[in-house]
Design a protein around this motif. Sequence first.
Motif, PDB file in Angstrom:
ATOM      1  N   LYS A 107       0.838  -1.214   0.000  1.00  0.00           N
ATOM      2  CA  LYS A 107       0.000   0.000   0.000  1.00  0.00           C
ATOM      3  C   LYS A 107       0.866   1.254   0.000  1.00  0.00           C
ATOM      4  O   LYS A 107       0.583   2.217  -0.716  1.00  0.00           O
ATOM      5  N   THR A 108       1.921   1.218   0.797  1.00  0.00           N
ATOM      6  CA  THR A 108       2.810   2.388   0.869  1.00  0.00           C
ATOM      7  C   THR A 108       3.481   2.621  -0.484  1.00  0.00           C
ATOM      8  O   THR A 108       3.524   3.745  -0.995  1.00  0.00           O
ATOM      9  N   MET A 109       3.965   1.533  -1.064  1.00  0.00           N
ATOM     10  CA  MET A 109       4.644   1.631  -2.359  1.00  0.00           C
ATOM     11  C   MET A 109       3.711   2.248  -3.395  1.00  0.00           C
ATOM     12  O   MET A 109       4.081   3.198  -4.091  1.00  0.00           O
ATOM     13  N   SER A 110       2.474   1.727  -3.480  1.00  0.00           N
ATOM     14  CA  SER A 110       1.522   2.246  -4.475  1.00  0.00           C
ATOM     15  C   SER A 110       1.160   3.695  -4.180  1.00  0.00           C
ATOM     16  O   SER A 110       1.082   4.520  -5.094  1.00  0.00           O
ATOM     17  N   ALA A 111       0.935   4.008  -2.902  1.00  0.00           N
ATOM     18  CA  ALA A 111       0.535   5.377  -2.557  1.00  0.00           C
ATOM     19  C   ALA A 111       1.600   6.373  -2.993  1.00  0.00           C
ATOM     20  O   ALA A 111       1.301   7.408  -3.599  1.00  0.00           O
TER      21      ALA A 111
END
Lengths: 473, 194
Positions: B130-134
């Motif tokens: 999620k962090t990577m995509s955000a």
Amino acid sequence: MTLFDKIWEKHIVREIPEGPAVLYIDRHFIHEVTSPQAFSGLEKRGLPVFRPSQTIATADHNVPTLNQHLPIKEEMSRLQVAQLVENCQKYGIDLYGLGHRFQGIVHVIGPELGITQPGQTIVCGDSHTSTHGAFGAIAFGIGTSEVEMVLATQCLLQSKPKQMRIHVDGELGRGVSAKDIILHIIAQISAAGATGYFVEYTGSAIRSLSMEARMTICNMSIEMGARGGLIAPDETTFEYIKGKPFAPQGADWDKKLADWKLLFSDPYTDFDHELYINAADIEPMITYGTNPGMGIPVVGKIPNGQHLPENERASFQKALEYMGLQAGTNIQGQQIDYVFIGSCTNARIEDLREVAAFVRGKHKSPNVEVWIVPGSKQVEAQAIAEGLDKVFESAGFQLRQPGCSACLGMNEDKIPAGKYCVSTSNRNFEGRQGMGARTLLASPLTAAAAAVTGVVTDVREMFLSVDEGYEKS
Amino acid sequence: MSKKIKSFSTTAVPLDAENVDTDQIIPARFLKATSREGFGKNLFRDWRFQDGDEAKPKPGFVLNEPAFQGKVLVAGKNFGCGSSREHAAWALKDYGFDAVVSSFFADIFKNNALNNFLLPVQVSDGFLQKTMSAVQENPATKIAIDLENQTITVAGASEHFDINAYKKTCLLNGYDDLDYLLSIREDIEKFEKG
């Protein structure tokens, strides 16, 4: 208790509540690359080396492997090696530097000098310190700040790792060696499969190995993420150590031997994780990708990455692109340009003997350059005494001088960009052997077979043709 | 080197790759220096530049994309595997990173990072993704790291991260392991005598 527990507990100076233990370090090896900043740290704080006799130094990573009697050509390398000499003189540390008859790769000389012994805690600013675990020692790599701590206090703060047992039972097939065992294990559990663990190797296949072969296995423990690997000492271990220059002698030997015989994991001790491997399932292995977990049998096909979770497939694809290899094709028959037989994984006398016995009467392929880099001055001298140098020479293999050489693309020995190198070293990372170099990790025997044919080869087929030849004659 | 870590909020650089080894973080040919300074310019050298040439940045590599800036590096699992070279931690710190977020770190790298006040923040696989995509979708995404409370917050979602109590105290107060070991020299001498 496990073997690991027994050694660990004997070395605890104190434990910090909810924190790490203060672990006493028996032996500390240093080399030119990861020690200079530790010495300058000492200097900055005005500290002496606490126990200089427990630290041993050598120059290995950043040295040339030709013309070692001449000054090192590249200035920064020359200065780094000179810095080590200066630091050792200043702080009273024994140095087996360039020109010394004991000089060599730090993980080759410790054992061959008898400095590495069962039950010890051993550290070095080098991840392949795990090698020394083959003697039933807790041995692991550390960073430079930790090198400074050991120099200053002979201690480290360490959290106790989890423990894994890898049990390898049965008999190895012909042409299959210790390197194939460890490449097989890493391929099975991945380059991160043992992160957070210390590994003990057990089983009849491990017990039957020589000390040098055991070192090859423990050496690559780090390549599956383990802090270290160890093997309980036995008669093979004691026999190896006896008579070495720094081995205990006389009454001291008897006392040490009695202690060493208590170093084993008690029966029915639980490990956090256990893995069972049948030695008969192991085939000659080779890597096709850019981490040591990307290995397959030499007779296998390059996978397509579908076995991985979806978010890891892009990295897998990138690795194949870097290597210039196609999923679904055979690795056997892949053309190669270089063969490197050396490194702390496979540069001991048995490795050189095995290669020499195989190539006697054969010649390298004209397309391949072959470097044999002995692990130490003692290995080099022994090889020459046995006439192996002549065998290599007639096979067109170049016997160089001791050092880490083309394992790490730091010194003069590098593999050119885009070229394929079958290497007996331990890492196939991008650029590891030189910018753009493509590394295929394998055993000394598989490397020697590739040197002769010029392509990735199943060494067992070559035995077959040799055997048939004998039958006909 | 800035000592003491408490809490901070910053944008981040997403490095979407697993098994990033220390040879990529800092190739061996740059380990010839005998001081701790100046490794940042060679951080990810061969991923950043074509043929090792600073004049030829590789398009598409995240450190070459001006949109991505910040003091946190977000990377795939098994970050820092391979060689024990502390130069990798020095290079990341010197380049300007104060923390690395991953779903797990190689052991030696983790110790080296902590010894250099570079915080390894280990999160779950799901939180990492999620962090990577955000961050990839919106480079302005802020990552808030609170060491005291051991939380990381990204786009409204928080997760707890582990760190041992001793190390946390060291980082919050700017102590290092050597200070501690030197303070117990008497114990060490007593231990040696058996």
